[in-house]
Enzyme design. Structure first.
Site, mmCIF file in Angstrom:
data_model
loop_
_atom_site.group_PDB
_atom_site.id
_atom_site.type_symbol
_atom_site.label_atom_id
_atom_site.label_comp_id
_atom_site.label_asym_id
_atom_site.label_seq_id
_atom_site.Cartn_x
_atom_site.Cartn_y
_atom_site.Cartn_z
ATOM 1 N N GLU A 79 0.891 -1.168 0.000
ATOM 2 C CA GLU A 79 0.000 0.000 0.000
ATOM 3 C C GLU A 79 0.918 1.204 0.000
ATOM 4 O OE1 GLU A 79 -1.598 3.152 0.581
ATOM 5 O OE2 GLU A 79 -1.685 2.622 2.699
ATOM 6 N N CYS A 107 -1.764 9.170 2.719
ATOM 7 C CA CYS A 107 -1.642 8.687 1.341
ATOM 8 C C CYS A 107 -2.942 8.899 0.574
ATOM 9 C CB CYS A 107 -1.234 7.214 1.328
ATOM 10 S SG CYS A 107 -2.319 6.130 2.281
#
Length: 466
Positions: A229, A263
């Site tokens: 990720e 993010c």
């Protein structure tokens, strides 16, 4: 050798910890392997019950854990409390659903055979986790994997060692066996040695795409599965029929959550020409109205950046973008005060290939792009090497869903900021990584999906199912 954690708001040392020695690391790996043999055979109902207890521990000590996060990496205290609660939620979720997600699936095949797909744990999994959500990133890995019967080894970011130790303590207090979840206080230079150890069966990383490539290369050479990720440069698309008041309010929240260090934060605001001027005026005003200050103060909207060097990197990206022709509408300079404080910043007229156009800006900096229409907005949204999240804003929900399907992203939201939810798969495409966390998909990433074929004798009658 000791590891110090430093408060980015004050520069004061929060605490110091002894680094895990090579001998201790080997002992932890051996203990994890031994515990896996026991834990993998533990009834899933027991594993779920202990996860529910972990949720209780988190809620019982919420103040302590929230303050620790804020001290070590600077997130506003209200957001730290919300993070602890979200960790409890993911434990509750898998405490309730793990057995359902992992139950055997009977599949029709040969009429003389019983064929089953089973989901079995694979062993110790190494999790390499970042500092920005120091509890949540770990728990969204740990909860499903512990429920599945795996054991976890955590290599946390070096600036949040207190959080790493605290998370280990949560599982110990909840009654998990020793070795079910272990924190390794090791340097980044030791990661390859752990990945290459035969006792480690898989690796997951949340971090930069550069770190992801390095970990994937090491794990791939050992034929070990990875879930990555990675970063994102999420587009926030504003169409001409967007509900402007709600859109601007959410845009500010989507950019500044966690001091802009997320993010899945909205980073590129792509606005059609018809409403561009209105959006920019209102957006700049709302960004300017945010309170920057002590993250322990409930009235603070934005605390410090997590480290001085990270703030310096962010400022360099801003300066380069302005030098190449970007227009600075707000902010753009480190604040004249103690601590790593960077103000809400807005840049328009961003040139192609400038840092703010091509790179991820990990801080409270928003870039706004003017486009003529919906098609151009979609094209600009996808004009990035990242593909984590995206959102679109419009009064027409059918139109919104159609646009959402056009985004090259793992997550797409209509009239809502991008967020993670234990009930839904989370992850990206392109340079934002691969694999999924959370939901049914997440708990099945690190299991052996095993086909079991039981052939009946020729004279046996097949089972009849009404």
């Amino acid at each position: 050798m000791s590891i110090e954690s430093t408060n980015p708001a004050t520069g004061d040392v929060v605490d110091s910890f002894e680094e895990t020695s090579d001998e201790e690391r080997d002992d932890h790996l051996e203990r994890a392997t031994e515990t896996f043999e026991e834990w993998s055979e533990t009834p899933i109902e027991t594993r779920q019950r202990l996860l529910a207890r972990a949720a209780d521990v988190l809620r019982e000590s919420e103040d302590e854990y929230a303050e620790l996060m804020t001290e070590e990496m600077g997130k506003p205290i209200g957001q730290a409390h919300a993070e602890v609660e979200k960790c409890a939620w993911v434990c509750d979720y898998y405490a309730e659903t793990a057995a359902e997600h992992l139950q055997d699936e009977v599949v029709a095949s040969d009429e003389r055979a019983r064929t089953v797909v089973a989901h079995q744990p694979i062993g110790p999994v190494l999790a390499i986790m970042p500092w920005n959500f120091p509890f949540w990133q770990v728990f969204r890995f740990a909860a499903p994997n512990l429920a599945a019967g795996n054991v976890g080894l955590l290599k946390h970011a070096s600036n949040v060692p207190g959080c790493a130790r605290a998370i280990e303590d949560v599982f110990e207090r909840a009654g998990f066996p020793e070795g079910a979840f272990t924190s390794l206080l090791i340097s980044s230079g030791e990661i390859d040695a752990v990945i290459e150890d035969d006792r480690v069966r898989a690796v997951t990383l949340t971090g930069s795409d550069g770190a992801g490539r390095a970990v994937a290369e090491s794990a791939g050479s050992q034929l070990k599965k990875t879930v990555l990720e990675l970063g994102g440069s999420d587009p926030f698309v504003v169409l001409e029929d967007a509900p402007m008041e709600e859109t601007v309010e959410t845009a500010v929240q989507a950019r500044l959550i966690n001091n802009g260090q997320s993010c899945i934060a909205a980073k590129r605001f792509i606005v059609v020409d018809d409403v561009y001027d209105e959006f920019v005026d209102r957006f700049v005003d709302e960004m300017d109205a945010q309170t920057v200050g002590d993250p322990m103060d409930d009235e603070t909207d934005i605390g410090p950046q997590a480290r001085e060097d990270l703030m310096a990197d962010l400022h360099e990206q801003v300066e380069e973008t302005i030098e190449q022709g970007g227009e600075l509408e707000l902010g753009g300079e480190p604040m004249d005060r103690d601590g790593a404080f960077y103000p809400p910043t807005v840049i328009t007229d961003v040139p192609e290939n400038a840092p703010a156009d091509q790179e991820e800006l990990f801080g409270p900096v928003a870039t706004v792009f003017r486009v003529p229409d919906e098609d151009a907005a979609i094209e600009k949204a996808n004009d990035t090497r990242f593909g984590l999240g995206a959102s679109v804003w419009t009064e027409d929900l059918e139109r919104g869903e159609r646009v959402a399907r056009e985004f090259e992203s793992g997550l797409a939201f209509v009239n809502e900021l991008v967020k993670s939810d234990p009930r839904l798969p989370f992850g990206g495409v392109k340079d934002s990584g691969y694999g999924r966390e959370l939901s049914r998909q997440g708990i099945r990433e690190f299991v052996n999906t095993k086909t079991i074929w039981v052939q009946r004798d020729a004279g046996d009658e097949p089972d009849m199912v009404e």
